[in-house]
Scaffold this active site. Structure first.
Site, PDB file in Angstrom:
ATOM      1  N   ASP A  25       3.104  -1.652  16.843  1.00 26.46           N
ATOM      2  CA  ASP A  25       2.122  -2.182  17.797  1.00 26.46           C
ATOM      3  C   ASP A  25       2.003  -1.291  19.039  1.00 26.46           C
ATOM      4  O   ASP A  25       2.975  -0.665  19.448  1.00 26.46           O
ATOM      5  CB  ASP A  25       2.541  -3.606  18.203  1.00 26.46           C
ATOM      6  CG  ASP A  25       1.396  -4.379  18.819  1.00 26.46           C
ATOM      7  OD1 ASP A  25       0.227  -3.974  18.653  1.00 26.46           O
ATOM      8  OD2 ASP A  25       1.668  -5.406  19.482  1.00 26.46           O
ATOM      9  N   HIS A  42      -4.795   5.037  17.273  1.00 24.53           N
ATOM     10  CA  HIS A  42      -4.502   4.827  15.844  1.00 24.53           C
ATOM     11  C   HIS A  42      -4.182   6.159  15.168  1.00 24.53           C
ATOM     12  O   HIS A  42      -3.299   6.251  14.334  1.00 24.53           O
ATOM     13  CB  HIS A  42      -5.679   4.148  15.146  1.00 24.53           C
ATOM     14  CG  HIS A  42      -5.956   2.762  15.665  1.00 24.53           C
ATOM     15  ND1 HIS A  42      -4.954   1.842  15.890  1.00 24.53           N
ATOM     16  CD2 HIS A  42      -7.122   2.142  16.017  1.00 24.53           C
ATOM     17  CE1 HIS A  42      -5.496   0.715  16.344  1.00 24.53           C
ATOM     18  NE2 HIS A  42      -6.796   0.877  16.438  1.00 24.53           N
ATOM     19  N   LEU A 136      13.475   6.291  -1.187  1.00 25.48           N
ATOM     20  CA  LEU A 136      13.141   5.302  -0.150  1.00 25.48           C
ATOM     21  C   LEU A 136      12.047   4.399  -0.702  1.00 25.48           C
ATOM     22  O   LEU A 136      11.050   4.877  -1.226  1.00 25.48           O
ATOM     23  CB  LEU A 136      12.637   6.000   1.124  1.00 25.48           C
ATOM     24  CG  LEU A 136      12.068   5.082   2.207  1.00 25.48           C
ATOM     25  CD1 LEU A 136      13.181   4.302   2.916  1.00 25.48           C
ATOM     26  CD2 LEU A 136      11.277   5.876   3.251  1.00 25.48           C
TER      27      LEU A 136
HETATM   28  C1  IPE Z   1       0.266  -7.064  14.507  1.00 30.74           C
HETATM   29  O1  IPE Z   1      -0.246  -6.495  15.660  1.00 30.74           O
HETATM   30  C2  IPE Z   1      -0.323  -6.397  13.308  1.00 30.74           C
HETATM   31  C3  IPE Z   1       0.038  -4.995  13.116  1.00 30.74           C
HETATM   32  C4  IPE Z   1       0.844  -4.296  13.865  1.00 30.74           C
HETATM   33  C5  IPE Z   1      -0.546  -4.362  11.975  1.00 30.74           C
HETATM   34  P1  IPE Z   1      -1.466  -7.167  16.463  1.00 30.74           P
HETATM   35  O2  IPE Z   1      -1.724  -6.273  17.636  1.00 30.74           O
HETATM   36  O3  IPE Z   1      -2.597  -7.406  15.552  1.00 30.74           O
HETATM   37  O4  IPE Z   1      -0.833  -8.559  16.894  1.00 30.74           O
HETATM   38  P2  IPE Z   1      -1.233  -9.549  18.082  1.00 30.74           P
HETATM   39  O5  IPE Z   1      -2.708  -9.793  17.983  1.00 30.74           O
HETATM   40  O6  IPE Z   1      -0.875  -8.865  19.362  1.00 30.74           O
HETATM   41  O7  IPE Z   1      -0.386 -10.752  17.836  1.00 30.74           O
HETATM   42  C1  IPE Z   2      -1.313  -1.613  16.324  1.00 35.55           C
HETATM   43  O1  IPE Z   2      -1.819  -1.283  17.553  1.00 35.55           O
HETATM   44  C2  IPE Z   2      -2.205  -1.157  15.192  1.00 35.55           C
HETATM   45  C3  IPE Z   2      -2.895  -2.254  14.485  1.00 35.55           C
HETATM   46  C4  IPE Z   2      -2.740  -3.507  14.703  1.00 35.55           C
HETATM   47  C5  IPE Z   2      -3.828  -1.852  13.441  1.00 35.55           C
HETATM   48  P1  IPE Z   2      -2.916  -2.173  18.282  1.00 35.55           P
HETATM   49  O2  IPE Z   2      -4.268  -1.706  17.867  1.00 35.55           O
HETATM   50  O3  IPE Z   2      -2.650  -3.607  18.074  1.00 35.55           O
HETATM   51  O4  IPE Z   2      -2.662  -1.768  19.790  1.00 35.55           O
HETATM   52  P2  IPE Z   2      -2.649  -2.728  21.063  1.00 35.55           P
HETATM   53  O5  IPE Z   2      -1.730  -3.857  20.766  1.00 35.55           O
HETATM   54  O6  IPE Z   2      -4.051  -3.185  21.277  1.00 35.55           O
HETATM   55  O7  IPE Z   2      -2.142  -1.859  22.177  1.00 35.55           O
HETATM   56 MG    MG Z   3      -1.531  -4.966  19.063  1.00 34.06          MG
END
Ligand code: IPE
Ligand code: IPE
Ligand code: MG
Length: 246
Positions: A25, A42, A136
């Site tokens: 995240d 990303h 792995l």
């Molecule tokens: C969880 O992250 C999903 C992934 C890392 C793929 P999100 O960014 O979607 O989660 P919330 O919305 O903060 O709970």
């Molecule tokens: C995690 O990073 C990637 C996915 C959930 C696909 P985020 O896109 O959720 O990044 P934040 O949480 O908005 O910083």
């Molecule tokens: Mg996120």
């Protein structure tokens, strides 16, 4: 990924968890902090995925499960979803040969019916080509949601009860486990979430019943081997009781 088979050595540490799961995240915040569009975050996140797979091989982790895209992430703006799909496509095309060469077995969990046909084909190819690998076990959760996974398992079991293949008294924890998308994979020992958020966001709800959680403040694109080792050190200091008295 630059790791070669000869470089990969099992860790000497006795405290390395067998199965590490990661909620990757913070890509969006990483990009925002640099005044860049979310998609740049990303893209940088993909490099962190490569680093993490490589480090996991070096550390002797047997199972690595990465949360790449949740069922709920489909709610994001169309442009972001399409950027993420583009990155997934590129990752599968570019990295499969190297992952295979390094003995990595790929498994995908989640609802792949929502992906475009060509991505579905790439996912199937990645799994088929790496099926016999043993170095792995890499599980990637894509379009994954634990509640959907449990719901699907319940539906399958109910159908078997309806046809008489199973009776209600056959339903056990083991049977439920066998109907989850993670069937055959041991439960995660350690779950890491980056970015400072402290929630599970619908990841591995059943499987994480006795998992140790480590929350790290690092944003996913900055995650590297040192952060993984830090989490493992933290894990090594935990006393796991599984409800018993030790
Ligand atoms: C969880 O992250 C999903 C992934 C890392 C793929 P999100 O960014 O979607 O989660 P919330 O919305 O903060 O709970
Ligand atoms: C995690 O990073 C990637 C996915 C959930 C696909 P985020 O896109 O959720 O990044 P934040 O949480 O908005 O910083
Ligand atoms: Mg996120």
């Amino acid at each position: 990924m630059t790791v070669t088979s000869s470089q990969i050595q099992p860790s000497e540490s006795q405290c390395v968890p067998r199965h590490v799961a990661i909620i990757m995240d913070g890509n969006g915040r990483w990009a925002r902090g640099r005044g860049r569009p979310r998609t740049m975050g990303h893209r940088a996140g993909v490099d962190a995925v490569r680093r993490t797979i490589e480090a996991s091989c070096h550390l002797g982790i047997e199972y690595l499960t990465l949360y790449g895209f949740s069922t709920e992430n489909w709610k994001r703006p169309e442009t972001e979803v399409s950027d993420l799909m583009g990155l997934l496509r590129l990752f599968l095309k570019k990295e499969l040969a190297t992952l295979h060469k390094n003995g990595i077995k790929i498994r995908i969990i989640g609802d792949r019916t929502r992906f475009a046909d060509d991505i579905r084909d790439l996912l199937a190819k990645a799994e088929a080509q790496t099926r016999e690998n043993t170095r792995l076990n890499l599980t990637i959760a894509l379009s994954y949601g634990a509640r959907a996974e449990i719901t699907d398992a319940m539906r399958e079991i109910a159908a078997k009860v309806a046809t008489g293949e199973l009776s209600p008294s056959d339903i056990s924890e083991d049977l439920i486990e066998q109907h989850l998308s993670t069937a055959g994979i041991p439960d995660p020992d350690l779950l890491i979430r980056t970015s400072g958020e402290q929630r599970i966001s619908n990841f591995l709800l059943w499987q994480s019943a006795y998992t140790e959680f480590v929350f790290e403040d690092v944003l996913w694109p900055d995650f590297d081997r040192s952060h993984l080792e830090q989490a493992i050190d933290n894990f090594a200091g935990r006393e796991r009781r599984f409800g018993a008295v030790i």
